[in-house]
Design a protein around this motif. Structure first.
Motif, PDB file in Angstrom:
ATOM      1  N   THR A  16       5.203   2.556   1.532  1.00  0.00           N
ATOM      2  CA  THR A  16       4.162   3.518   1.912  1.00  0.00           C
ATOM      3  C   THR A  16       4.447   4.916   1.397  1.00  0.00           C
ATOM      4  OG1 THR A  16       3.642   2.253   3.903  1.00  0.00           O
ATOM      5  CG2 THR A  16       2.962   4.563   3.869  1.00  0.00           C
ATOM      6  N   ASP A  17       5.687   5.371   1.507  1.00  0.00           N
ATOM      7  CA  ASP A  17       6.014   6.757   1.181  1.00  0.00           C
ATOM      8  C   ASP A  17       6.254   6.932  -0.311  1.00  0.00           C
ATOM      9  OD1 ASP A  17       6.509   9.424   1.527  1.00  0.00           O
ATOM     10  OD2 ASP A  17       8.599   9.154   2.112  1.00  0.00           O
ATOM     11  N   THR A  18       5.196   6.800  -1.096  1.00  0.00           N
ATOM     12  CA  THR A  18       5.283   6.964  -2.545  1.00  0.00           C
ATOM     13  C   THR A  18       3.927   7.401  -3.069  1.00  0.00           C
ATOM     14  OG1 THR A  18       5.714   5.850  -4.648  1.00  0.00           O
ATOM     15  CG2 THR A  18       4.758   4.524  -2.910  1.00  0.00           C
ATOM     16  N   PRO A  19       3.894   8.231  -4.119  1.00  0.00           N
ATOM     17  CA  PRO A  19       2.612   8.678  -4.665  1.00  0.00           C
ATOM     18  C   PRO A  19       2.061   7.789  -5.775  1.00  0.00           C
ATOM     19  CG  PRO A  19       4.385   9.915  -5.667  1.00  0.00           C
ATOM     20  CD  PRO A  19       5.024   8.987  -4.656  1.00  0.00           C
ATOM     21  N   VAL A 179      -9.118   8.700   0.262  1.00  0.00           N
ATOM     22  CA  VAL A 179      -7.768   8.152   0.234  1.00  0.00           C
ATOM     23  C   VAL A 179      -7.080   8.668  -1.021  1.00  0.00           C
ATOM     24  CG1 VAL A 179      -6.338   6.088   0.276  1.00  0.00           C
ATOM     25  CG2 VAL A 179      -8.566   6.071   1.421  1.00  0.00           C
ATOM     26  N   ASN A 181      -3.720  11.743  -2.451  1.00  0.00           N
ATOM     27  CA  ASN A 181      -2.840  12.859  -2.121  1.00  0.00           C
ATOM     28  C   ASN A 181      -3.453  14.208  -2.499  1.00  0.00           C
ATOM     29  OD1 ASN A 181      -0.853  11.051  -1.169  1.00  0.00           O
ATOM     30  ND2 ASN A 181      -0.153  10.694  -3.262  1.00  0.00           N
ATOM     31  N   ALA A 206      -6.856  10.085   4.211  1.00  0.00           N
ATOM     32  CA  ALA A 206      -5.563   9.401   4.215  1.00  0.00           C
ATOM     33  C   ALA A 206      -4.795   9.802   2.964  1.00  0.00           C
ATOM     34  CB  ALA A 206      -5.753   7.887   4.252  1.00  0.00           C
ATOM     35  N   GLY A 207      -3.514  10.083   3.112  1.00  0.00           N
ATOM     36  CA  GLY A 207      -2.702  10.474   1.974  1.00  0.00           C
ATOM     37  C   GLY A 207      -1.762  11.597   2.354  1.00  0.00           C
ATOM     38  N   LYS A 208      -0.980  12.056   1.372  1.00  0.00           N
ATOM     39  CA  LYS A 208      -0.013  13.121   1.613  1.00  0.00           C
ATOM     40  C   LYS A 208      -0.694  14.477   1.412  1.00  0.00           C
ATOM     41  CE  LYS A 208       4.567  14.823   0.310  1.00  0.00           C
ATOM     42  NZ  LYS A 208       5.728  14.652  -0.595  1.00  0.00           N
ATOM     43  N   GLY A 222      -2.452  11.050   7.307  1.00  0.00           N
ATOM     44  CA  GLY A 222      -1.213  10.827   6.580  1.00  0.00           C
ATOM     45  C   GLY A 222      -1.290   9.617   5.656  1.00  0.00           C
ATOM     46  N   ARG A 223      -0.159   9.333   5.033  1.00  0.00           N
ATOM     47  CA  ARG A 223      -0.115   8.201   4.101  1.00  0.00           C
ATOM     48  C   ARG A 223      -0.301   6.879   4.840  1.00  0.00           C
ATOM     49  NH1 ARG A 223       4.669  10.027  -0.114  1.00  0.00           N
ATOM     50  NH2 ARG A 223       3.271  10.668  -1.798  1.00  0.00           N
TER      51      ARG A 223
END
Length: 341
Positions: A16-19, A179, A181, A206-208, A222-223
């Motif tokens: 999940t924690d990736t762009p 959705v 960043n 949704a996203g960073k 958030g992500r």
């Protein structure tokens, strides 16, 4: 041909924690290249295995320099504090170091190289642009001088199987969703999404997004896991295609377009997007947040048949992004580059 392919990301759902937005289309392109007779070997780390514990049926050689006929790079650029730090430093990633080694070994040695500048980060005066064995590609309708258009691909079978009548159905919990960043999207967000969201409470992002104090009325969640992207679009009536200026001016559309359409979510496109009518129906081109809010309200009241007709038009215009077209472009590039080598 045996193609060495360099990318920093995932082929599966990843973590999940990736762009990494390439997950929506990278495997589509790879499978189509393999299906057309090419052999692919990946030259960066197998992050699917290393980080997501996912075993996939491909070949990786993240060290050394295997025998290949051509090199294809998803271009990486310096990111301070990440790939510019010494190896072993906390938070360090070796994508840039490995790419530099690949370029030094293969490209500067004259091997045919496709440099896919997916985020338009390669400087205009970079010497690689003038190397005879290098073809620079951009995912833009209007690429930089000397570059070739190679759009983000959508699978042929996904387009062939898409039914606009079915896609127009379902419960649309959210009227507006984005959705993705924040990166360089604040201007577009301020002009379009924020005003439209102010008019329609049923929205989410949704996203960073790390700097959100200017938009207290926006619902940021958030992500989310990659597998949830299609689910969110499938629950949403519309999205707005938020893009950095460098993409708007070049007509570079991201994967967000086909992710939304294939889930039945109607994409509103800012009028600043160059040649936007090539990819999005005129009815969905918007010139302001207020206009976007009005169109969203109208679509919420529209009959199922009207939304299905718009989705049918969207699907027809996605033909430009069909993966078989992108593979044909790559075949032409590779053939001409090998012949003239």
């Amino acid at each position: 041909m045996r193609i060495g392919y360099s990318f920093w990301g995932f082929l599966g759902d990843g973590v999940t924690d990736t762009p990494d937005g390439g997950r929506s289309h990278r495997r589509t392109l790879i499978d189509a290249l393999i299906g057309s007779g090419h052999e692919i070997v990946f030259l960066q780390a197998d992050r699917d295995s290393d980080e997501a514990a996912t075993a996939l049926p491909y070949s990786w050689e993240p060290e050394g320099f295997p025998e290949i006929d051509a090199l294809m790079l998803e271009w990486r650029w310096p990111i301070q504090g990440r790939n510019t730090t010494p190896c072993g430093t906390p938070g360090h990633t070796c994508d840039l170091h490995r790419q530099t080694d690949l370029v030094d070994h293969y490209t500067r040695g004259g091997l045919p190289t496709v440099l896919w500048d997916k985020d338009r980060q390669l400087p205009a005066d970079d010497p690689l642009r003038t190397q005879p064995a290098v073809v620079v590609c951009e995912a833009a309708l209007h690429p930089s001088p000397g570059a070739t258009s190679l759009l983000f691909p959508v699978a042929d079978h996904a387009l062939d199987a898409a039914d606009p009548q079915a896609l127009a159905g379902g419960d649309r919990r959210w009227l507006l969703t984005y959705v993705g960043n924040q990166y360089d999207r604040d201007d577009c967000f301020n002009s379009y999404f924020a005003p439209a969201a102010g008019a329609h409470a049923d929205h989410l992002v949704a996203g960073k997004w790390t700097e959100t104090i200017a938009w207290p009325h926006i619902r940021f969640i958030g992500r989310v896991p990659f597998a949830r992207v299609a689910e969110l679009y499938g629950q949403s009536l519309t999205t707005i295609l938020l893009l950095p200026h460098r993409h708007l001016s070049a007509g570079q559309m991201t994967q967000r377009l086909f992710e939304a359409v294939l889930a039945g979510c109607l994409p509103l496109c800012p009028i600043e997007f160059r040649s936007g009518r090539s990819l999005v129906p005129d009815r969905l081109i918007v010139s302001s947040g207020a206009e976007a809010a009005t169109i969203i309200g109208d679509l919420a009241e529209a009959r199922h048949a009207a939304r299905a007709d718009l989705l049918a038009a969207c699907l027809e215009q996605l033909e430009l992004m069909r993966v078989s077209h992108q593979v044909r472009t790559l075949d032409e590039i590779l053939t001409s580059t090998v012949v003239t080598r």
